[in-house]
Design an enzyme around this catalytic site. Structure first.
Site, PDB file in Angstrom:
ATOM      1  N   LEU A  34       0.625  -1.123  -0.129  1.00 43.37           N
ATOM      2  CA  LEU A  34       0.017   0.118   0.062  1.00 43.37           C
ATOM      3  C   LEU A  34       0.869   1.456  -0.035  1.00 43.37           C
ATOM      4  O   LEU A  34       0.336   2.484   0.332  1.00 43.37           O
ATOM      5  CB  LEU A  34      -0.980  -0.051   1.267  1.00 43.37           C
ATOM      6  CG  LEU A  34      -1.924  -1.063   1.416  1.00 43.37           C
ATOM      7  CD1 LEU A  34      -2.888  -1.051   2.609  1.00 43.37           C
ATOM      8  CD2 LEU A  34      -2.962  -1.198  -0.056  1.00 43.37           C
ATOM      9  N   ILE A  53       7.194  -7.281  -1.605  1.00 43.81           N
ATOM     10  CA  ILE A  53       7.309  -8.330  -2.516  1.00 43.81           C
ATOM     11  C   ILE A  53       8.286  -9.415  -1.750  1.00 43.81           C
ATOM     12  O   ILE A  53       8.035 -10.672  -2.099  1.00 43.81           O
ATOM     13  CB  ILE A  53       8.256  -7.956  -3.826  1.00 43.81           C
ATOM     14  CG1 ILE A  53       7.959  -9.117  -4.773  1.00 43.81           C
ATOM     15  CG2 ILE A  53       9.476  -7.320  -3.468  1.00 43.81           C
ATOM     16  CD1 ILE A  53       6.774  -9.440  -5.191  1.00 43.81           C
ATOM     17  N   TYR A 139      13.943   3.546 -14.212  1.00 36.73           N
ATOM     18  CA  TYR A 139      12.798   2.677 -14.306  1.00 36.73           C
ATOM     19  C   TYR A 139      12.711   1.745 -15.474  1.00 36.73           C
ATOM     20  O   TYR A 139      12.401   0.505 -15.176  1.00 36.73           O
ATOM     21  CB  TYR A 139      11.576   3.633 -14.571  1.00 36.73           C
ATOM     22  CG  TYR A 139      10.398   2.880 -14.799  1.00 36.73           C
ATOM     23  CD1 TYR A 139       9.579   1.917 -13.912  1.00 36.73           C
ATOM     24  CD2 TYR A 139       9.432   3.061 -15.966  1.00 36.73           C
ATOM     25  CE1 TYR A 139       8.527   1.211 -14.136  1.00 36.73           C
ATOM     26  CE2 TYR A 139       8.436   2.531 -16.172  1.00 36.73           C
ATOM     27  CZ  TYR A 139       7.942   1.596 -15.456  1.00 36.73           C
ATOM     28  OH  TYR A 139       6.840   0.824 -15.421  1.00 36.73           O
ATOM     29  N   VAL A 203       0.910  21.699 -22.655  1.00 38.81           N
ATOM     30  CA  VAL A 203       0.972  21.140 -24.029  1.00 38.81           C
ATOM     31  C   VAL A 203       2.574  21.096 -24.451  1.00 38.81           C
ATOM     32  O   VAL A 203       3.021  22.174 -24.746  1.00 38.81           O
ATOM     33  CB  VAL A 203       0.239  21.344 -25.222  1.00 38.81           C
ATOM     34  CG1 VAL A 203       0.685  20.648 -26.643  1.00 38.81           C
ATOM     35  CG2 VAL A 203      -1.259  21.271 -24.892  1.00 38.81           C
TER      36      VAL A 203
END
Length: 326
Positions: A34, A53, A139, A203
């Site tokens: 969480l 994990i 990542y 943008v």
């Protein structure tokens, strides 16, 4: 009926996949700490274990599992650049422990949540699985390392594995939708502007070599994504590691997304032009031909307005507004 462990099942994608597993008649155990997920995102009917994990081994030993669907990971690109050690520790070291626990307990089926970030800035689109992998941030690098680990586990120990590399997941499924903090994905950001939670949408660049000058990305509905995971469980074969891209095969520009949110919500959304961001490719679109051929998967919710409508109704469910769009 089978029993599956879903790591990270309190997150956006993991929670929707857990719901689809339950609807298909399976037993589901969700493992999540969480840290970024939400307890209410765990679908009713799933057993919830609050843990990291590294606790997967204990969970696997306590049940009779037919497989693992692995979503647990740190996933913010910017944070991975500022704090790479967190990503190597959580994503790579954590996954290594998970594979060891699966080997020890005899659980030999894995579906892994990978990402298009492993490709970095592709030379051409649509992107196929044979494209060079050159992640531009920690990542993406950790996800690629995890794919390599899984291949080694399949070759050496007979793991049946499928990695699904997806692009821009969007939309919502019932009461489950995007709730990232901080939010970095375009559709929920535009929706925040529609709700008045931000003054405008930025943008970044309007001079790209695309029809309207803004970047084009491939958006896939989270429910389509979930269906692919269930097909992947059945497609996994011992000693093989199948890697599939998931996407609609067509992209939508930033301007097209903003216009879709305006249409669906009926609201004015100020757009402010800004300079390009370094490393933003003009077009990122997936080739999902391998998923079509090997999984029998095709997206059924490719309409951009439909994706936005589901995301909008989920956002409204979290706010005080009740004017949902049918």
């Amino acid at each position: 009926m089978s029993q599956y462990l879903v790591t990270g099942g309190a997150g956006y994608v993991g929670g929707v996949v857990a719901a689809h597993l339950l609807e298909a008649g399976h037993q589901v155990v969700v493992l999540d700490d969480l840290s970024t997920g939400f307890r209410e995102s765990v679908p009713a009917g799933a057993e919830f274990v609050h843990g990291r994990i590294q606790d997967a081994g204990e969970v696997l030993e306590g049940g009779s599992f037919d497989g693992v669907l692995h979503f647990a990971a740190s996933s913010q690109v910017g944070e991975s650049v500022a704090d790479p050690e967190k990503y190597w520790r959580n994503n790579v070291a954590g996954s290594l422990e998970l594979l060891a626990s699966m080997r020890k307990t005899g659980v030999r089926r894995l579906v892994f949540s990978s990402t298009a970030a492993v490709y970095g800035e592709p030379k051409s689109t649509p992107i196929e699985e044979t494209a060079p992998t050159a992640p531009t941030n920690p990542y993406g690098a950790t996800k690629l390392a995890m794919d390599h680990m899984i291949t080694s586990e399949a070759n050496a120990h007979g793991l049946a594995a499928v990695s699904l590399r997806y692009f821009n997941v969007a939309g919502a499924y019932g009461k489950q939708g995007e709730r990232h903090d901080p939010e970095s994905h375009l559709i929920p950001l535009v929706i925040q502007a529609a709700l008045g939670k931000r003054p405008h949408i930025s943008v970044f660049g309007e001079d790209y070599p695309t029809p309207d000058g803004t970047c084009i990305r491939d958006y896939i509905h989270v429910a389509d994504l979930a269906e692919a995971h269930l097909l992947a469980v059945d497609a996994a074969r011992p000693g093989e590691h199948l890697i599939c891209n998931l996407g609609n095969g067509e992209g939508f520009s930033v301007r097209e997304v903003i216009e879709a949110v305006r249409r669906v919500t009926g609201r004015e959304i100020p757009a402010v032009m800004a300079e390009r961001r370094p490393g933003d490719p003009a077009v990122l679109v997936a080739s999902a031909a391998r998923a079509h051929e090997t999984l029998g998967w095709r997206p059924r919710r490719a309409d951009l307005d439909g994706i936005v409508r589901d995301a909008w109704n989920f956002a409204l469910s979290l706010s005080d507004e009740k004017d949902q769009v049918k």
